[in-house]
Design a protein around this motif. Structure first.
Motif, PDB file in Angstrom:
ATOM      1  N   LEU A 230      -5.143  -1.239  -9.757  1.00  0.00           N
ATOM      2  CA  LEU A 230      -3.797  -1.444  -9.230  1.00  0.00           C
ATOM      3  C   LEU A 230      -2.854  -1.840 -10.354  1.00  0.00           C
ATOM      4  CD1 LEU A 230      -1.623  -1.973  -7.031  1.00  0.00           C
ATOM      5  CD2 LEU A 230      -2.675  -4.233  -6.695  1.00  0.00           C
ATOM      6  N   SER A 231      -1.791  -1.053 -10.531  1.00  0.00           N
ATOM      7  CA  SER A 231      -0.747  -1.357 -11.504  1.00  0.00           C
ATOM      8  C   SER A 231       0.515  -1.747 -10.754  1.00  0.00           C
ATOM      9  CB  SER A 231      -0.478  -0.132 -12.385  1.00  0.00           C
ATOM     10  OG  SER A 231       0.663  -0.329 -13.214  1.00  0.00           O
ATOM     11  N   LEU A 232       1.118  -2.887 -11.136  1.00  0.00           N
ATOM     12  CA  LEU A 232       2.334  -3.362 -10.471  1.00  0.00           C
ATOM     13  C   LEU A 232       3.415  -3.650 -11.503  1.00  0.00           C
ATOM     14  CD1 LEU A 232      -0.254  -5.450  -9.216  1.00  0.00           C
ATOM     15  CD2 LEU A 232       1.362  -5.196  -7.330  1.00  0.00           C
ATOM     16  N   SER A 233       4.659  -3.339 -11.152  1.00  0.00           N
ATOM     17  CA  SER A 233       5.747  -3.615 -12.083  1.00  0.00           C
ATOM     18  C   SER A 233       7.069  -3.805 -11.360  1.00  0.00           C
ATOM     19  CB  SER A 233       5.894  -2.465 -13.094  1.00  0.00           C
ATOM     20  OG  SER A 233       6.943  -2.746 -14.010  1.00  0.00           O
ATOM     21  N   PHE A 234       7.845  -4.775 -11.834  1.00  0.00           N
ATOM     22  CA  PHE A 234       9.245  -4.915 -11.449  1.00  0.00           C
ATOM     23  C   PHE A 234      10.151  -4.314 -12.529  1.00  0.00           C
ATOM     24  CE2 PHE A 234       8.395  -8.936  -8.736  1.00  0.00           C
ATOM     25  CZ  PHE A 234       8.289  -8.162  -7.585  1.00  0.00           C
ATOM     26  N   ASN A 235       9.564  -3.737 -13.573  1.00  0.00           N
ATOM     27  CA  ASN A 235      10.310  -3.203 -14.710  1.00  0.00           C
ATOM     28  C   ASN A 235      10.476  -1.690 -14.660  1.00  0.00           C
ATOM     29  OD1 ASN A 235      11.204  -5.244 -16.508  1.00  0.00           O
ATOM     30  ND2 ASN A 235       9.088  -5.638 -17.148  1.00  0.00           N
ATOM     31  N   ASN A 236       9.902  -1.043 -13.674  1.00  0.00           N
ATOM     32  CA  ASN A 236       9.826   0.411 -13.663  1.00  0.00           C
ATOM     33  C   ASN A 236      11.149   1.057 -13.257  1.00  0.00           C
ATOM     34  OD1 ASN A 236       8.308   3.048 -13.534  1.00  0.00           O
ATOM     35  ND2 ASN A 236       8.993   2.897 -11.414  1.00  0.00           N
ATOM     36  N   ASP A 237      11.769   1.766 -14.184  1.00  0.00           N
ATOM     37  CA  ASP A 237      13.033   2.462 -13.913  1.00  0.00           C
ATOM     38  C   ASP A 237      12.711   3.935 -13.661  1.00  0.00           C
ATOM     39  OD1 ASP A 237      15.619   3.123 -13.592  1.00  0.00           O
ATOM     40  OD2 ASP A 237      16.232   2.816 -15.679  1.00  0.00           O
ATOM     41  N   GLY A 238      12.206   4.208 -12.464  1.00  0.00           N
ATOM     42  CA  GLY A 238      11.793   5.569 -12.121  1.00  0.00           C
ATOM     43  C   GLY A 238      11.515   5.638 -10.636  1.00  0.00           C
ATOM     44  N   PRO A 239      10.667   6.551 -10.210  1.00  0.00           N
ATOM     45  CA  PRO A 239      10.334   6.596  -8.775  1.00  0.00           C
ATOM     46  C   PRO A 239       9.826   5.233  -8.304  1.00  0.00           C
ATOM     47  CG  PRO A 239       9.485   8.536  -9.892  1.00  0.00           C
ATOM     48  CD  PRO A 239       9.995   7.603 -10.962  1.00  0.00           C
ATOM     49  N   LEU A 240      10.385   4.748  -7.194  1.00  0.00           N
ATOM     50  CA  LEU A 240      10.065   3.414  -6.702  1.00  0.00           C
ATOM     51  C   LEU A 240       9.182   3.502  -5.476  1.00  0.00           C
ATOM     52  CD1 LEU A 240      13.618   1.798  -6.967  1.00  0.00           C
ATOM     53  CD2 LEU A 240      11.859   1.964  -8.728  1.00  0.00           C
ATOM     54  N   GLY A 241       8.341   2.489  -5.285  1.00  0.00           N
ATOM     55  CA  GLY A 241       7.476   2.432  -4.119  1.00  0.00           C
ATOM     56  C   GLY A 241       6.025   2.264  -4.523  1.00  0.00           C
ATOM     57  N   THR A 242       5.133   2.507  -3.578  1.00  0.00           N
ATOM     58  CA  THR A 242       3.698   2.394  -3.831  1.00  0.00           C
ATOM     59  C   THR A 242       3.030   3.731  -3.560  1.00  0.00           C
ATOM     60  OG1 THR A 242       3.715   0.057  -3.204  1.00  0.00           O
ATOM     61  CG2 THR A 242       1.583   1.149  -3.263  1.00  0.00           C
ATOM     62  N   PHE A 243       2.213   4.149  -4.504  1.00  0.00           N
ATOM     63  CA  PHE A 243       1.574   5.459  -4.458  1.00  0.00           C
ATOM     64  C   PHE A 243       0.064   5.283  -4.597  1.00  0.00           C
ATOM     65  CE2 PHE A 243       5.676   5.481  -6.619  1.00  0.00           C
ATOM     66  CZ  PHE A 243       6.425   6.222  -5.710  1.00  0.00           C
ATOM     67  N   PHE A 244      -0.682   5.842  -3.662  1.00  0.00           N
ATOM     68  CA  PHE A 244      -2.120   5.655  -3.590  1.00  0.00           C
ATOM     69  C   PHE A 244      -2.849   6.965  -3.882  1.00  0.00           C
ATOM     70  CE2 PHE A 244      -0.094   2.612  -0.825  1.00  0.00           C
ATOM     71  CZ  PHE A 244      -0.846   1.448  -0.923  1.00  0.00           C
ATOM     72  N   ARG A 245      -3.817   6.913  -4.756  1.00  0.00           N
ATOM     73  CA  ARG A 245      -4.710   8.048  -4.990  1.00  0.00           C
ATOM     74  C   ARG A 245      -6.109   7.639  -4.531  1.00  0.00           C
ATOM     75  NH1 ARG A 245      -5.175  12.725  -8.294  1.00  0.00           N
ATOM     76  NH2 ARG A 245      -3.051  12.324  -9.058  1.00  0.00           N
ATOM     77  N   TYR A 246      -6.607   8.321  -3.508  1.00  0.00           N
ATOM     78  CA  TYR A 246      -7.982   8.134  -3.060  1.00  0.00           C
ATOM     79  C   TYR A 246      -8.859   9.167  -3.752  1.00  0.00           C
ATOM     80  CZ  TYR A 246      -6.465   5.380   1.077  1.00  0.00           C
ATOM     81  OH  TYR A 246      -5.958   4.432   1.930  1.00  0.00           O
ATOM     82  N   ILE A 247      -9.830   8.719  -4.504  1.00  0.00           N
ATOM     83  CA  ILE A 247     -10.800   9.610  -5.120  1.00  0.00           C
ATOM     84  C   ILE A 247     -12.118   9.403  -4.398  1.00  0.00           C
ATOM     85  CG2 ILE A 247     -12.013  10.223  -7.249  1.00  0.00           C
ATOM     86  CD1 ILE A 247      -9.604   9.059  -8.789  1.00  0.00           C
ATOM     87  N   GLY A 248     -12.607  10.437  -3.722  1.00  0.00           N
ATOM     88  CA  GLY A 248     -13.801  10.293  -2.908  1.00  0.00           C
ATOM     89  C   GLY A 248     -14.843  11.346  -3.199  1.00  0.00           C
ATOM     90  N   ASP A 249     -15.912  11.301  -2.427  1.00  0.00           N
ATOM     91  CA  ASP A 249     -17.028  12.219  -2.669  1.00  0.00           C
ATOM     92  C   ASP A 249     -16.742  13.630  -2.161  1.00  0.00           C
ATOM     93  OD1 ASP A 249     -17.000  11.365  -0.049  1.00  0.00           O
ATOM     94  OD2 ASP A 249     -19.173  11.163   0.125  1.00  0.00           O
ATOM     95  N   THR A 250     -15.793  13.763  -1.236  1.00  0.00           N
ATOM     96  CA  THR A 250     -15.514  15.095  -0.684  1.00  0.00           C
ATOM     97  C   THR A 250     -14.043  15.480  -0.802  1.00  0.00           C
ATOM     98  OG1 THR A 250     -15.229  14.148   1.531  1.00  0.00           O
ATOM     99  CG2 THR A 250     -17.428  14.973   0.966  1.00  0.00           C
ATOM    100  N   GLY A 251     -13.308  14.797  -1.647  1.00  0.00           N
ATOM    101  CA  GLY A 251     -11.907  15.163  -1.816  1.00  0.00           C
ATOM    102  C   GLY A 251     -11.089  14.068  -2.457  1.00  0.00           C
ATOM    103  N   THR A 252      -9.872  14.436  -2.868  1.00  0.00           N
ATOM    104  CA  THR A 252      -8.901  13.498  -3.418  1.00  0.00           C
ATOM    105  C   THR A 252      -7.634  13.594  -2.587  1.00  0.00           C
ATOM    106  OG1 THR A 252      -9.769  13.616  -5.673  1.00  0.00           O
ATOM    107  CG2 THR A 252      -7.471  12.950  -5.439  1.00  0.00           C
ATOM    108  N   TYR A 253      -7.078  12.433  -2.242  1.00  0.00           N
ATOM    109  CA  TYR A 253      -5.884  12.401  -1.401  1.00  0.00           C
ATOM    110  C   TYR A 253      -4.836  11.489  -2.029  1.00  0.00           C
ATOM    111  CZ  TYR A 253      -9.232  14.279   1.922  1.00  0.00           C
ATOM    112  OH  TYR A 253     -10.199  15.047   2.521  1.00  0.00           O
ATOM    113  N   LEU A 254      -3.582  11.887  -1.901  1.00  0.00           N
ATOM    114  CA  LEU A 254      -2.459  11.107  -2.409  1.00  0.00           C
ATOM    115  C   LEU A 254      -1.612  10.652  -1.231  1.00  0.00           C
ATOM    116  CD1 LEU A 254      -1.393  13.541  -5.294  1.00  0.00           C
ATOM    117  CD2 LEU A 254      -2.961  11.606  -5.431  1.00  0.00           C
ATOM    118  N   ALA A 255      -1.498   9.353  -1.059  1.00  0.00           N
ATOM    119  CA  ALA A 255      -0.708   8.791   0.034  1.00  0.00           C
ATOM    120  C   ALA A 255       0.566   8.186  -0.521  1.00  0.00           C
ATOM    121  CB  ALA A 255      -1.515   7.734   0.787  1.00  0.00           C
ATOM    122  N   ARG A 256       1.682   8.652   0.001  1.00  0.00           N
ATOM    123  CA  ARG A 256       2.998   8.136  -0.388  1.00  0.00           C
ATOM    124  C   ARG A 256       3.689   7.670   0.889  1.00  0.00           C
ATOM    125  NH1 ARG A 256       3.449  13.735  -3.580  1.00  0.00           N
ATOM    126  NH2 ARG A 256       2.143  13.208  -5.383  1.00  0.00           N
TER     127      ARG A 256
END
Length: 324
Positions: A230-256
């Motif tokens: 988990l990377s967290l920042s109050f300094n990020n001047d770019g896309p804002l919010g929380t972005f999740f990447r699930y890496i699993g045994d049968t697939g990869t999913y990106l939750a926004r």
């Protein structure tokens, strides 16, 4: 036994999240927003007028003395959460408090003890449990079709001044660990179905005015071997919010937030996962249903306590290494 009577809920907090809850509650049948309270009577009246609520009051104490209020949703500043949760339970009101439950393990444990003593519904707003994107992944896990190997999460804001989500000055200071990391710490254990057994943290420089770290990195390991970065920042001047990447045994999913994609950025339709695409509404529906059915809600204080134990352990690490 289900109670079908109108549920009368008071809303404390006239800010951005208070407005989200007010909008969500309007879409739930058999629910009435009975009163609103904000930092002043003037702001409460303004918020009540905006949200179409008939009663505005100056203090939570007034709300807790009302016989025609069954439950309270707290969308108030973080430093107030634990004390207000205790006050609601002591007054015999069911309570849902926005994340975080508390900013210390001692206060979180006191809230759990009060819930156990009163037997009332007490729920914490760990919204990621309710977002359709994360629910979709969880259903695959529960069906035995998917196993999380790693979660890679980015929580990024541009917040170098003490302003809230509406761009207004805050009376308190937000926190990467006790607030924003709590979402992912809880979700990781929830999705893996396995307790966190190892947690590490480092943080960047302390902001000279705000007095908090503006950047932080957290590593987690579950008992079943799954890991989370988990990377967290109050300094990020770019896309804002929380972005999740699930890496699993049968697939990869990106939750926004409420949207979900494959690892190749192909959209996944999650519109049929639940009755709404609004995570706050689904959270509020669970609160209402738990009260009516007399049961423990998803994201109850008892269920999320392990998250706050992990946060406390991470805070101890920071104290030992950087004078946090």
């Amino acid at each position: 036994m289900t109670d079908d009577r109108t549920l009368r809920i008071a809303l404390a907090g006239g800010g951005a999240f208070g407005a989200k809850h007010a909008a969500a509650l309007k879409r739930i049948e058999g629910v009435e927003v009975a009163a609103v309270v904000s930092s002043t009577l003037e702001t409460a009246r303004k918020f009540a007028a905006e949200q179409g609520v008939g009663r505005a009051v100056a203090s939570l104490d007034e709300v807790l003395a009302m016989d025609d209020v069954d439950a309270v949703i707290l969308a108030t500043p973080t430093p107030m959460h634990a004390a207000q949760t205790l006050a609601c339970l002591d007054a015999g009101k069911h309570v849902q408090v926005e994340i975080p439950l508390a900013s210390s393990l001692v206060d979180a444990a006191a809230c759990l003890a009060a819930q156990e003593r009163t037997g009332l519904v007490a729920m914490v707003g760990h919204t990621r449990r309710f977002n359709p994107s994360h629910q979709w992944v969880r259903r695959r896990i529960q069906a035995g079709a998917y196993s999380v190997q790693q979660m890679d999460v980015q929580t990024y804001f541009f917040r170098r001044t003490n302003l809230n989500a509406l761009g207004q000055p805050r009376s308190w200071t937000d926190h990467l660990l006790w607030h924003h990391a709590a979402h992912t710490v809880d979700l990781f254990a929830h999705q893996t179905g396995s307790p966190i057994v190892r947690a590490n943290v480092v943080q960047g420089p302390i902001h000279p005015e705000l007095g908090i770290a503006m950047d932080m990195s957290v590593q987690l390991r579950a008992a079943n071997g799954a890991i989370c970065t988990l990377s967290l920042s109050f300094n990020n001047d770019g896309p804002l919010g929380t972005f999740f990447r699930y890496i699993g045994d049968t697939g990869t999913y990106l939750a926004r937030y409420d949207d979900l994609f494959t690892g190749k950025d192909e959209p996944i339709d999650v519109s049929g996962v639940d009755v709404s695409m609004d995570g706050i509404e689904l959270q509020d529906r669970e609160f209402v249903a738990a009260i009516r059915e007399g049961r423990e809600p998803n994201s109850s204080i008892a269920q999320v306590m392990s998250c706050y134990r992990t946060l406390a352990a991470l805070e101890e690490q920071l104290s030992a290494t950087s004078g946090f």
